[in-house]
Scaffold this motif. Sequence first.
Motif, PDB file in Angstrom:
ATOM      1  N   GLU A  98      -1.926 -40.005 -11.856  1.00 11.89           N
ATOM      2  CA  GLU A  98      -0.661 -39.515 -11.306  1.00 11.89           C
ATOM      3  C   GLU A  98      -0.684 -37.990 -11.205  1.00 11.89           C
ATOM      4  OE1 GLU A  98       2.823 -40.860 -13.302  1.00 11.89           O
ATOM      5  OE2 GLU A  98       2.342 -42.975 -13.077  1.00 11.89           O
TER       6      GLU A  98
ATOM      7  N   GLN B 291      -0.892 -35.706  -7.584  1.00 10.05           N
ATOM      8  CA  GLN B 291       0.386 -35.067  -7.286  1.00 10.05           C
ATOM      9  C   GLN B 291       0.216 -34.027  -6.169  1.00 10.05           C
ATOM     10  OE1 GLN B 291       3.529 -35.541  -8.345  1.00 10.05           O
ATOM     11  NE2 GLN B 291       4.203 -33.870  -7.049  1.00 10.05           N
TER      12      GLN B 291
ATOM     13  N   SER C  52       5.848 -40.217 -16.923  1.00  7.98           N
ATOM     14  CA  SER C  52       5.119 -39.637 -15.799  1.00  7.98           C
ATOM     15  C   SER C  52       4.934 -38.145 -16.014  1.00  7.98           C
ATOM     16  CB  SER C  52       5.888 -39.890 -14.501  1.00  7.98           C
ATOM     17  OG  SER C  52       5.355 -39.131 -13.448  1.00  7.98           O
TER      18      SER C  52
ATOM     19  N   THR D 232       5.379 -35.958 -13.982  1.00  2.42           N
ATOM     20  CA  THR D 232       6.442 -35.245 -13.267  1.00  2.42           C
ATOM     21  C   THR D 232       7.757 -35.301 -14.027  1.00  2.42           C
ATOM     22  OG1 THR D 232       6.949 -37.241 -11.988  1.00  2.42           O
ATOM     23  CG2 THR D 232       5.380 -35.680 -11.037  1.00  2.42           C
TER      24      THR D 232
END
Length: 278
Positions: free
Chosen positions: A210, A214, A246, A248
């Motif tokens: 992930e 990104q 995550s 983020t």
Amino acid sequence: MRFTGTDAYVAGKDLMVAVNAAITLERPLLVKGEPGTGKTELAFQIAEALGLRLIQWTVKSTTRAAQGLYEYDAVSRLRDSQLGDEKVNDIRNYIRRGKLWEAFASDERVVLLIDEIDKADIEFPNDLLQELDKMEFDVYETDETVRARHRPIVVVTSNNEKELPDAFLRRCFFHYIQFPDPETLAKIVVVHHPGIKKELVRAALTQFYELREQPGVKKRPAASEALDWIRLLVAEDIEPKDLRESPTSALPKLAGALLKNEQDVHLFERLAFLARRG
């Protein structure tokens, strides 16, 4: 003499085919790929698998092709002549063998690694064409020709910092090591960390990919950095449940192993801040 990988190196089928093709053709194997995908390590594992000695020539921006053959130390000879040293009578005392000469002179076949060839001047590969093709070169100071006793298995790595000359490319067998998919990287992790919890590997790699994928990431983390990060997770006894967020939503734990510049750190800090506000 065939390469089938080793217990310490997860080699895909395409990579094994490329290695064995280069051995059969007696051509240098040119390996490209992102930094940290195991290009240099491949040469070590070929040597290990085939029971051969490895000779490594690490190329730098100041490296000249002639240094791989030999270097003549005229300054030392001049100094010794002024001191009356009898060594000056034999010019061979002032010739230092390079890595190619060492590989050519070996009593048995070796693996010769020319590492990061793209760091050198653009003419560097062209200056080695004849030596790698004919497996011989001349020593002008002694008027002799050095010929390879056994043709070495030559592995050349490149990080694609410079385009290599067409004449050099024609003489190589080329393979690009793709960045490993999650399943392959999981196998690599298990090789490096036997007995690691499957749940930790799954959670760590989910977060790693992930982060890597990104949009806006300037320097995507390499496979070697994923291994370093997971090694730290194991050393710190991090639980899989602590990695489920995550990247983020929260900056990854021990993020310094993955994020290597302030722009990327600020990117994920900003994304985490926006996620908290949302």
